[in-house]
Scaffold this motif. Structure first.
Motif, PDB file in Angstrom:
ATOM      1  N   GLN A   1     -14.347  46.024 -10.628  1.00  0.00           N
ATOM      2  CA  GLN A   1     -13.624  47.012 -11.416  1.00  0.00           C
ATOM      3  C   GLN A   1     -14.458  48.286 -11.590  1.00  0.00           C
ATOM      4  O   GLN A   1     -15.685  48.249 -11.672  1.00  0.00           O
ATOM      5  CB  GLN A   1     -13.213  46.438 -12.762  1.00  0.00           C
ATOM      6  N   MET A   2     -13.756  49.401 -11.622  1.00  0.00           N
ATOM      7  CA  MET A   2     -14.391  50.712 -11.593  1.00  0.00           C
ATOM      8  C   MET A   2     -13.484  51.735 -12.245  1.00  0.00           C
ATOM      9  O   MET A   2     -12.280  51.503 -12.424  1.00  0.00           O
ATOM     10  CB  MET A   2     -14.696  51.109 -10.147  1.00  0.00           C
ATOM     11  N   ALA A   3     -14.051  52.876 -12.561  1.00  0.00           N
ATOM     12  CA  ALA A   3     -13.286  54.033 -13.036  1.00  0.00           C
ATOM     13  C   ALA A   3     -13.399  55.117 -11.976  1.00  0.00           C
ATOM     14  O   ALA A   3     -14.498  55.621 -11.709  1.00  0.00           O
ATOM     15  CB  ALA A   3     -13.839  54.533 -14.366  1.00  0.00           C
ATOM     16  N   VAL A   4     -12.267  55.441 -11.325  1.00  0.00           N
ATOM     17  CA  VAL A   4     -12.269  56.417 -10.238  1.00  0.00           C
ATOM     18  C   VAL A   4     -11.015  57.276 -10.330  1.00  0.00           C
ATOM     19  O   VAL A   4     -10.053  56.930 -11.024  1.00  0.00           O
ATOM     20  CB  VAL A   4     -12.307  55.737  -8.844  1.00  0.00           C
ATOM     21  N   SER A   5     -11.020  58.379  -9.605  1.00  0.00           N
ATOM     22  CA  SER A   5      -9.803  59.193  -9.544  1.00  0.00           C
ATOM     23  C   SER A   5      -8.768  58.466  -8.703  1.00  0.00           C
ATOM     24  O   SER A   5      -9.104  57.657  -7.820  1.00  0.00           O
ATOM     25  CB  SER A   5     -10.106  60.562  -8.924  1.00  0.00           C
ATOM     26  N   ILE A   6      -7.496  58.736  -8.962  1.00  0.00           N
ATOM     27  CA  ILE A   6      -6.436  58.093  -8.194  1.00  0.00           C
ATOM     28  C   ILE A   6      -6.543  58.467  -6.714  1.00  0.00           C
ATOM     29  O   ILE A   6      -6.278  57.641  -5.832  1.00  0.00           O
ATOM     30  CB  ILE A   6      -5.037  58.453  -8.760  1.00  0.00           C
ATOM     31  N   ASP A   7      -7.002  59.687  -6.428  1.00  0.00           N
ATOM     32  CA  ASP A   7      -7.142  60.110  -5.030  1.00  0.00           C
ATOM     33  C   ASP A   7      -8.225  59.302  -4.322  1.00  0.00           C
ATOM     34  O   ASP A   7      -8.051  58.886  -3.169  1.00  0.00           O
ATOM     35  CB  ASP A   7      -7.479  61.602  -4.968  1.00  0.00           C
ATOM     36  N   GLU A   8      -9.341  59.070  -5.010  1.00  0.00           N
ATOM     37  CA  GLU A   8     -10.419  58.275  -4.414  1.00  0.00           C
ATOM     38  C   GLU A   8      -9.953  56.847  -4.161  1.00  0.00           C
ATOM     39  O   GLU A   8     -10.254  56.245  -3.122  1.00  0.00           O
ATOM     40  CB  GLU A   8     -11.640  58.286  -5.326  1.00  0.00           C
ATOM     41  N   LEU A   9      -9.214  56.288  -5.108  1.00  0.00           N
ATOM     42  CA  LEU A   9      -8.713  54.931  -4.930  1.00  0.00           C
ATOM     43  C   LEU A   9      -7.791  54.836  -3.729  1.00  0.00           C
ATOM     44  O   LEU A   9      -7.906  53.909  -2.911  1.00  0.00           O
ATOM     45  CB  LEU A   9      -7.969  54.481  -6.191  1.00  0.00           C
ATOM     46  N   LEU A  10      -6.878  55.774  -3.599  1.00  0.00           N
ATOM     47  CA  LEU A  10      -5.924  55.718  -2.490  1.00  0.00           C
ATOM     48  C   LEU A  10      -6.616  55.850  -1.147  1.00  0.00           C
ATOM     49  O   LEU A  10      -6.220  55.219  -0.160  1.00  0.00           O
ATOM     50  CB  LEU A  10      -4.853  56.796  -2.675  1.00  0.00           C
ATOM     51  N   GLU A  11      -7.676  56.644  -1.078  1.00  0.00           N
ATOM     52  CA  GLU A  11      -8.447  56.748   0.159  1.00  0.00           C
ATOM     53  C   GLU A  11      -9.107  55.410   0.492  1.00  0.00           C
ATOM     54  O   GLU A  11      -9.150  55.002   1.661  1.00  0.00           O
ATOM     55  CB  GLU A  11      -9.503  57.849   0.050  1.00  0.00           C
ATOM     56  N   LYS A  12      -9.625  54.730  -0.511  1.00  0.00           N
ATOM     57  CA  LYS A  12     -10.199  53.399  -0.293  1.00  0.00           C
ATOM     58  C   LYS A  12      -9.150  52.447   0.272  1.00  0.00           C
ATOM     59  O   LYS A  12      -9.395  51.697   1.224  1.00  0.00           O
ATOM     60  CB  LYS A  12     -10.724  52.822  -1.612  1.00  0.00           C
ATOM     61  N   LEU A  13      -7.972  52.456  -0.346  1.00  0.00           N
ATOM     62  CA  LEU A  13      -6.929  51.510   0.036  1.00  0.00           C
ATOM     63  C   LEU A  13      -6.412  51.760   1.446  1.00  0.00           C
ATOM     64  O   LEU A  13      -6.058  50.819   2.164  1.00  0.00           O
ATOM     65  CB  LEU A  13      -5.782  51.579  -0.974  1.00  0.00           C
TER      66      LEU A  13
ATOM     67  N   PRO B   1       3.501  53.597 -13.876  1.00  0.00           N
ATOM     68  CA  PRO B   1       4.474  54.659 -14.183  1.00  0.00           C
ATOM     69  C   PRO B   1       3.894  56.060 -14.048  1.00  0.00           C
ATOM     70  O   PRO B   1       4.619  57.004 -13.715  1.00  0.00           O
ATOM     71  CB  PRO B   1       4.858  54.376 -15.647  1.00  0.00           C
ATOM     72  N   VAL B   2       2.592  56.189 -14.277  1.00  0.00           N
ATOM     73  CA  VAL B   2       1.947  57.507 -14.215  1.00  0.00           C
ATOM     74  C   VAL B   2       1.739  57.961 -12.773  1.00  0.00           C
ATOM     75  O   VAL B   2       1.945  59.133 -12.444  1.00  0.00           O
ATOM     76  CB  VAL B   2       0.585  57.466 -14.956  1.00  0.00           C
ATOM     77  N   PHE B   3       1.350  57.027 -11.899  1.00  0.00           N
ATOM     78  CA  PHE B   3       0.927  57.402 -10.547  1.00  0.00           C
ATOM     79  C   PHE B   3       1.822  56.859  -9.434  1.00  0.00           C
ATOM     80  O   PHE B   3       1.496  57.002  -8.258  1.00  0.00           O
ATOM     81  CB  PHE B   3      -0.513  56.922 -10.307  1.00  0.00           C
ATOM     82  N   GLN B   4       2.949  56.273  -9.783  1.00  0.00           N
ATOM     83  CA  GLN B   4       3.785  55.645  -8.765  1.00  0.00           C
ATOM     84  C   GLN B   4       4.245  56.626  -7.693  1.00  0.00           C
ATOM     85  O   GLN B   4       4.250  56.301  -6.499  1.00  0.00           O
ATOM     86  CB  GLN B   4       4.999  54.984  -9.423  1.00  0.00           C
ATOM     87  N   ALA B   5       4.584  57.818  -8.091  1.00  0.00           N
ATOM     88  CA  ALA B   5       5.084  58.800  -7.120  1.00  0.00           C
ATOM     89  C   ALA B   5       4.027  59.155  -6.076  1.00  0.00           C
ATOM     90  O   ALA B   5       4.309  59.175  -4.875  1.00  0.00           O
ATOM     91  CB  ALA B   5       5.550  60.060  -7.849  1.00  0.00           C
ATOM     92  N   VAL B   6       2.803  59.420  -6.513  1.00  0.00           N
ATOM     93  CA  VAL B   6       1.749  59.794  -5.565  1.00  0.00           C
ATOM     94  C   VAL B   6       1.340  58.599  -4.714  1.00  0.00           C
ATOM     95  O   VAL B   6       1.003  58.752  -3.526  1.00  0.00           O
ATOM     96  CB  VAL B   6       0.532  60.396  -6.304  1.00  0.00           C
ATOM     97  N   ILE B   7       1.407  57.390  -5.272  1.00  0.00           N
ATOM     98  CA  ILE B   7       1.099  56.192  -4.484  1.00  0.00           C
ATOM     99  C   ILE B   7       2.119  56.032  -3.360  1.00  0.00           C
ATOM    100  O   ILE B   7       1.766  55.793  -2.201  1.00  0.00           O
ATOM    101  CB  ILE B   7       1.088  54.946  -5.390  1.00  0.00           C
ATOM    102  N   LYS B   8       3.399  56.171  -3.699  1.00  0.00           N
ATOM    103  CA  LYS B   8       4.450  56.058  -2.679  1.00  0.00           C
ATOM    104  C   LYS B   8       4.297  57.135  -1.607  1.00  0.00           C
ATOM    105  O   LYS B   8       4.475  56.878  -0.412  1.00  0.00           O
ATOM    106  CB  LYS B   8       5.824  56.187  -3.337  1.00  0.00           C
ATOM    107  N   GLU B   9       3.953  58.339  -2.046  1.00  0.00           N
ATOM    108  CA  GLU B   9       3.812  59.450  -1.106  1.00  0.00           C
ATOM    109  C   GLU B   9       2.684  59.207  -0.110  1.00  0.00           C
ATOM    110  O   GLU B   9       2.835  59.489   1.086  1.00  0.00           O
ATOM    111  CB  GLU B   9       3.539  60.736  -1.889  1.00  0.00           C
ATOM    112  N   GLN B  10       1.577  58.645  -0.577  1.00  0.00           N
ATOM    113  CA  GLN B  10       0.412  58.503   0.295  1.00  0.00           C
ATOM    114  C   GLN B  10       0.374  57.175   1.054  1.00  0.00           C
ATOM    115  O   GLN B  10      -0.111  57.120   2.185  1.00  0.00           O
ATOM    116  CB  GLN B  10      -0.871  58.673  -0.521  1.00  0.00           C
ATOM    117  N   LEU B  11       0.854  56.097   0.441  1.00  0.00           N
ATOM    118  CA  LEU B  11       0.755  54.786   1.083  1.00  0.00           C
ATOM    119  C   LEU B  11       2.053  54.330   1.742  1.00  0.00           C
ATOM    120  O   LEU B  11       2.061  53.315   2.442  1.00  0.00           O
ATOM    121  CB  LEU B  11       0.299  53.742   0.061  1.00  0.00           C
ATOM    122  N   LYS B  12       3.142  55.059   1.489  1.00  0.00           N
ATOM    123  CA  LYS B  12       4.429  54.767   2.126  1.00  0.00           C
ATOM    124  C   LYS B  12       4.848  53.316   1.882  1.00  0.00           C
ATOM    125  O   LYS B  12       4.758  52.802   0.791  1.00  0.00           O
ATOM    126  CB  LYS B  12       4.353  55.082   3.626  1.00  0.00           C
ATOM    127  N   GLU B  13       5.276  52.649   2.973  1.00  0.00           N
ATOM    128  CA  GLU B  13       5.847  51.315   2.840  1.00  0.00           C
ATOM    129  C   GLU B  13       4.807  50.230   2.581  1.00  0.00           C
ATOM    130  O   GLU B  13       5.162  49.077   2.304  1.00  0.00           O
ATOM    131  CB  GLU B  13       6.650  50.963   4.104  1.00  0.00           C
TER     132      GLU B  13
END
Length: 239
Positions: free
Chosen positions: A139-151, A166-178
């Motif tokens: 577990q860590m504290a990171v920016s949502i952008d850093e996390l998505l790059e990891k994933l 609920p806060v980040f669902q839109a950006v997650i869908k946009e970057q990780l797609k399906e």
């Protein structure tokens, strides 16, 4: 083995009694009242309903952080008080790990996200492999952008849960797609039952602490501490 588990690390307050292969009782609420108003009455109602004899409890588990600073303090203070009064050891379960444990035997990566403000999340990356729970990223504290790059580097389907969805669902869908999917409401938030189930594994490994020595793991400075540090830094630069 039997465990009393508490989780007040986020918006949800939850208490549970867990033993090997059985969730004896769980009381979880997500409503307007603060944890200082809800946690002890919930615990009292739960223990009376199941006629709990504290001599049958082997340990007290607590979601130890990260999470809401106030919520963590309330949960930790409650666990410490009970542990000292009843002479029981505490089991410190990482909050994000307990959240991931909601999804036992899930197929794909499990990524809990808790909103940490300032475009950051408390998170970790987990999976089940050969019926074993694996921690891929602590577990860590990171920016949502850093996390998505990891994933993106894992190239797998990812299951998201937690109050950050609920806060980040839109950006997650946009970057990780399906490759991204999101759990239904009944699995989305913290549950003391999951923390207790994970704590049973910790207890088998002897991973307990004395109630007196327990303290929450905030992962980062509080807002007041950050502001004080920023002010001190600004004053140093001016001088």
């Amino acid at each position: 083995m039997r465990i009393l588990a508490l989780d007040s690390s986020g918006l949800v307050a939850s208490a549970a009694i867990v033993e090997e292969g059985n969730l004896i009782g769980e009381y979880t609420i997500h409503y307007k009242k603060t944890h200082s108003q809800t946690l002890l009455p919930m615990l009292d109602a739960l223990t009376h309903m199941v006629e709990l004899d504290m001599d049958t409890i082997d340990a007290i588990a607590v979601a130890a952080g990260p999470g809401s600073f106030t919520g963590l303090r309330i949960g930790s203070a409650t666990a410490k008080g009970l542990g000292m009064a009843w002479n029981k050891p505490l089991i410190e379960v990482p909050t994000v790990e307990a959240l991931a444990y909601n999804l036992a035997y899930a197929d794909g990566l499990i990524c809990p996200i808790m909103d940490a403000r300032r475009n950051q999340v408390y998170t970790g990356i987990y999976q089940w492999k050969d019926k074993e729970f694996e921690v891929l990223e602590e577990q860590m504290a990171v920016s949502i952008d850093e996390l998505l790059e990891k994933l993106k580097g894992y190239r797998q389907n990812i299951i998201f849960l937690g109050d950050g969805v609920p806060v980040f669902q839109a950006v997650i869908k946009e970057q990780l797609k399906e490759s991204a999917c999101f759990v239904p409401a009944h699995l989305m938030r913290q549950r003391a039952g999951a923390a207790g189930a994970r704590a049973l594994e910790y207890l088998k490994q002897g991973r307990t602490v004395s109630a007196r020595l327990h303290k929450p793991d905030y992962l980062r400075l509080s807002q007041a501490e950050r502001e004080r540090k920023e002010k001190e830094q600004a004053e140093m630069e001016q001088n």
